[in-house]
Design a protein around this motif. Structure first.
Motif, short mmCIF file in Angstrom:
data_model
loop_
_atom_site.label_atom_id
_atom_site.label_comp_id
_atom_site.label_asym_id
_atom_site.label_seq_id
_atom_site.Cartn_x
_atom_site.Cartn_y
_atom_site.Cartn_z
N GLU A 24 0.83 -1.21 0.00
CA GLU A 24 0.00 0.00 0.00
C GLU A 24 0.86 1.26 0.00
O GLU A 24 0.56 2.23 -0.70
CB GLU A 24 -0.95 0.00 1.20
CG GLU A 24 -1.86 1.22 1.21
CD GLU A 24 -2.88 1.17 2.34
OE1 GLU A 24 -3.34 0.04 2.66
OE2 GLU A 24 -3.19 2.22 2.90
N LEU A 27 2.07 1.73 -3.45
CA LEU A 27 0.99 2.17 -4.33
C LEU A 27 0.70 3.66 -4.13
O LEU A 27 0.55 4.41 -5.12
CB LEU A 27 -0.28 1.35 -4.07
CG LEU A 27 -1.53 1.78 -4.84
CD1 LEU A 27 -1.35 1.57 -6.34
CD2 LEU A 27 -2.76 1.01 -4.36
N LEU A 28 0.63 4.09 -2.92
CA LEU A 28 0.34 5.50 -2.66
C LEU A 28 1.51 6.39 -3.08
O LEU A 28 1.31 7.51 -3.55
CB LEU A 28 0.01 5.71 -1.18
CG LEU A 28 -1.22 4.93 -0.68
CD1 LEU A 28 -1.52 5.26 0.77
CD2 LEU A 28 -2.45 5.21 -1.55
N ASP A 36 -2.21 9.16 -11.18
CA ASP A 36 -2.97 8.23 -12.01
C ASP A 36 -2.94 6.88 -11.30
O ASP A 36 -1.91 6.20 -11.28
CB ASP A 36 -2.31 8.15 -13.39
CG ASP A 36 -3.09 7.28 -14.36
OD1 ASP A 36 -3.67 6.26 -13.92
OD2 ASP A 36 -3.10 7.62 -15.55
N VAL A 37 -4.08 6.51 -10.74
CA VAL A 37 -4.11 5.29 -9.93
C VAL A 37 -3.82 4.06 -10.78
O VAL A 37 -3.15 3.12 -10.33
CB VAL A 37 -5.48 5.15 -9.23
CG1 VAL A 37 -5.57 3.81 -8.48
CG2 VAL A 37 -5.70 6.30 -8.27
N LEU A 41 -0.83 1.57 -10.03
CA LEU A 41 -0.99 0.14 -9.75
C LEU A 41 -0.08 -0.68 -10.66
O LEU A 41 0.54 -1.65 -10.23
CB LEU A 41 -2.46 -0.27 -9.96
CG LEU A 41 -2.76 -1.75 -9.71
CD1 LEU A 41 -2.43 -2.15 -8.28
CD2 LEU A 41 -4.22 -2.05 -10.03
N GLU A 104 -14.21 1.68 -10.20
CA GLU A 104 -14.29 3.13 -10.01
C GLU A 104 -14.22 3.51 -8.53
O GLU A 104 -13.55 4.48 -8.16
CB GLU A 104 -15.56 3.67 -10.64
CG GLU A 104 -15.56 3.57 -12.15
CD GLU A 104 -16.79 4.20 -12.76
OE1 GLU A 104 -17.47 4.97 -12.06
OE2 GLU A 104 -17.06 3.94 -13.94
N GLU A 106 -12.83 1.92 -6.18
CA GLU A 106 -11.49 1.68 -5.66
C GLU A 106 -10.55 2.82 -6.05
O GLU A 106 -9.68 3.20 -5.27
CB GLU A 106 -10.94 0.36 -6.20
CG GLU A 106 -11.66 -0.84 -5.62
CD GLU A 106 -11.21 -2.13 -6.30
OE1 GLU A 106 -10.89 -3.07 -5.58
OE2 GLU A 106 -11.17 -2.17 -7.54
N ILE A 107 -10.73 3.32 -7.25
CA ILE A 107 -9.91 4.46 -7.66
C ILE A 107 -10.13 5.62 -6.72
O ILE A 107 -9.18 6.27 -6.27
CB ILE A 107 -10.23 4.85 -9.11
CG1 ILE A 107 -9.79 3.74 -10.07
CG2 ILE A 107 -9.58 6.17 -9.47
CD1 ILE A 107 -10.25 3.93 -11.49
N ALA A 108 -11.39 5.86 -6.43
CA ALA A 108 -11.71 6.96 -5.51
C ALA A 108 -11.10 6.72 -4.13
O ALA A 108 -10.55 7.64 -3.51
CB ALA A 108 -13.22 7.12 -5.41
N ASP A 109 -11.18 5.48 -3.68
CA ASP A 109 -10.63 5.16 -2.35
C ASP A 109 -9.12 5.36 -2.32
O ASP A 109 -8.57 5.88 -1.34
CB ASP A 109 -10.96 3.70 -2.00
CG ASP A 109 -12.44 3.51 -1.70
OD1 ASP A 109 -13.14 4.52 -1.48
OD2 ASP A 109 -12.90 2.34 -1.72
N ILE A 110 -8.48 4.92 -3.39
CA ILE A 110 -7.02 5.06 -3.43
C ILE A 110 -6.61 6.52 -3.54
O ILE A 110 -5.66 6.98 -2.91
CB ILE A 110 -6.44 4.21 -4.58
CG1 ILE A 110 -6.67 2.72 -4.28
CG2 ILE A 110 -4.95 4.48 -4.77
CD1 ILE A 110 -6.38 1.80 -5.45
N GLU A 111 -7.35 7.26 -4.36
CA GLU A 111 -7.05 8.69 -4.47
C GLU A 111 -7.21 9.38 -3.12
O GLU A 111 -6.44 10.26 -2.76
CB GLU A 111 -7.97 9.34 -5.52
CG GLU A 111 -7.60 8.96 -6.95
CD GLU A 111 -8.51 9.63 -7.97
OE1 GLU A 111 -9.56 10.18 -7.56
OE2 GLU A 111 -8.19 9.56 -9.16
N ALA A 113 -6.92 7.91 -0.19
CA ALA A 113 -5.83 7.47 0.68
C ALA A 113 -4.53 8.18 0.34
O ALA A 113 -3.69 8.43 1.22
CB ALA A 113 -5.66 5.96 0.55
N LEU A 116 -4.95 12.95 -2.64
CA LEU A 116 -4.79 13.75 -3.85
C LEU A 116 -5.58 15.05 -3.78
O LEU A 116 -5.23 16.02 -4.44
CB LEU A 116 -5.22 12.94 -5.08
CG LEU A 116 -4.31 11.78 -5.47
CD1 LEU A 116 -4.66 11.27 -6.85
CD2 LEU A 116 -2.84 12.16 -5.42
#
Lengths: 188, 336
Positions: A24, A27-28, A36-37, A41, A104, A106-111, A113, A116
């Motif tokens: 993680e 990834l972050l 760009d998630v 990834l 989608e 998940e992208i929001a969650d990762i962004e 986290a 961004l």
């Protein structure tokens, strides 16, 4: 998130523990630098695939050293991506691994986290500082995800030049925003 | 394996399987493991670009393509190319007029950069360096396929096309709009001939902006854009064909490998068609007013092969204002 592993051993099972504790963070790390998630990834997957290949040779004395090793690979992958505009997949392909598709939400969650949102205002200013060529190249490559031949065609230039504009744009952003990343190093 | 994000969990499971295989095998030499393939189906379409879209909406004017822009994004439910027809449909005059008006408004914004979308000043600067004659004058061709209306204009020897799509909602006269430019216009082909298209791949929906005058660009907008421009993972757009016809040509039909056909609009010495899939046609039938048909012109004869990719890196075609030699298809035969 530090790697807390038995650094005296490097059996495959230790790699799994290593991955669990660092995936993680890596990834972050990529997300905040590529904005760009999906790319992040891909870079994460290739980074750990390369680490997996090198794992049998890992003999390090400290957790920090092991973590430094994975970020050395990560920074090399990031640099390569910024230079060439594409993610290397050599190790992934050799291992036969695939990169999971992002949903989608998940992208929001990762962004989220990756925080961004906090970068947006700063990026807005920095984007304005880029010259028109770089800004347009980023639009075509990063926003529209066009392949470089198409980016080059639309820019009316050659593919190497298009690649250079994208990478310079991303590098410029990265340099400008690097101070905002400083606190990452202090994170547990 | 316990990851907060599913994708990392699934990626880790591949390492887990590889690890188990390696430990069972007792050796990690060579490739170390047997690959753990195809563990997850790709169920999701192209990812949205919320982050960048919000940047655009927040007035940062990320950039708008030199030759294209998206204006007045609607907030209806996106359905990719719903309503598209393979044969041109008759557009209600009001719709055609509204579409042309939107194209003209956008063209004026591009040309002068004094009004319109937030990105217009940038476009204006770019255009002033090249051409200031964007999308003025009367259309030479209007192509309507359901909710999609394309307007083609020739201004000062340059070719401009504008595609509009009616918003599929009840919020009023909002359109999706793309404008792009080709040129210069080539010499007209022979009477029963058609010219090599000015565009193949990368036609419809080429480029996009992200600014939305007078309304907030919502998270729904990227999906709308994506549907409109037929984005594909890995790049590429649905092709379109825009070119000139000889004075005797009355119809142009494209045929694809799966036998699907798409009929072009032919008006005032021009033909235009587009389709919402990535393939290019395998042949083109050109019908003359006297009933003769090319028999059939292959994509190679028409020059499509040489246009894939449509603009080779470094070629003259990649530069606005370049001189492009005229090409034409010449094979003709008489129909029974």
């Amino acid at each position: 998130m530090l790697a807390v592993i038995n650094v005296q051993m490097s059996p495959p099972s230790a790699f799994i523990e290593f991955y669990e504790r660092n995936a993680e963070t890596v990834l972050l790390f990529f997300t905040r630098r590529t904005l760009d998630v999906e790319v992040a990834l891909d870079l994460t997957a290739e980074t750990f695939a390369q680490a997996w290949r090198g794992w049998p040779r890992v003999r390090m004395d400290s957790v920090e050293e092991v973590q430094g090793w994975i970020f050395t690979i990560a920074r090399r992958q990031l640099g390569r991506y910024l230079r060439r505009g594409e993610v290397e997949r050599r190790a992934l392909n050799q291992l036969g691994f695939s990169v999971p598709e992002l949903a989608e939400d998940e992208i929001a969650d990762i962004e989220q986290a990756a925080e961004l949102d906090a970068l947006r205002s700063a990026l807005g200013v920095e984007l304005e500082k880029l010259n028109g060529d770089q800004r347009q190249a980023l639009q075509l490559r990063i926003v529209e995800e066009l392949p470089y031949p198409e980016v080059a065609r639309r820019l009316g230039t050659t593919e190497p030049t298009a690649r250079a504009r994208v990478s310079r744009g991303l590098r410029a952003l990265a340099v400008a925003l690097e101070p905002t990343f400083a606190h990452e190093r202090c994170r547990p | 394996m316990n990851q907060r994000f599913r994708v990392l969990q699934e990626l880790g499971e591949q390492f887990q399987r590889a690890s188990e295989a390696a430990e069972v095998g007792g050796s990690r030499s060579g490739n170390m493991t047997q690959p753990a393939r195809a563990f997850v189906p790709r169920l999701h379409g192209p990812r949205p670009r919320r982050f960048w879209a919000v940047l655009g909406a927040s007035g940062t004017a990320l950039t708008v393509g030199i030759i294209a822009a998206v204006l007045l994004l609607s907030s209806g439910t996106p359905t990719a190319y719903a309503g598209w027809t393979s044969v041109p449909t008759s557009a209600p005059t009001a719709v055609s007029a509204a579409a042309a008006a939107v194209c003209n408004k956008l063209g004026a914004s591009i040309a002068f950069g004094s009004s319109g979308p937030a990105g217009a000043p940038l476009l204006g600067r770019l255009e002033r360096n090249a051409h200031t004659d964007v999308f003025t004058g009367q259309p030479v061709l209007t192509d309507t396929r359901g909710v999609y209306t394309a307007v083609i204009k020739v201004t000062n020897g340059m070719l401009y096309s504008c595609l509009t799509a009616e918003a599929q909602d009840t919020s009023g006269d909002r359109f999706h709009v793309n404008v792009w430019r080709f040129g210069p216009v080539r010499a007209a082909p022979g009477p029963d001939q058609i010219s090599v298209p000015y565009q193949t791949r990368g036609g419809i929906g080429e480029g996009n902006g992200g600014d939305s005058p007078g309304e907030q660009l919502t998270d729904a907008a990227p999906a709308q854009q994506r549907a409109f421009v037929q984005r594909r993972r890995g790049g590429g757009y649905g092709p379109s064909m825009l070119g000139q016809t000889g004075s005797d040509v009355s119809a142009v039909t494209f045929t694809f490998a799966n036998s699907q056909t798409v009929t072009a609009t032919v008006e005032n010495g021009w033909y235009f068609a587009w389709w919402p899939w990535a393939d290019e046609p395998t042949s083109v039938a050109v019908v003359s007013r006297s009933g003769t048909v090319t028999s059939p012109v292959t994509s190679s004869q028409l020059g499509l092969d040489s246009l894939v990719p449509p603009c080779r890196t470094g070629s003259a075609d990649c530069v606005f204002g370049s001189t492009t030699p005229a090409h034409s298809a010449t094979t003709t035969a008489t129909t029974p």
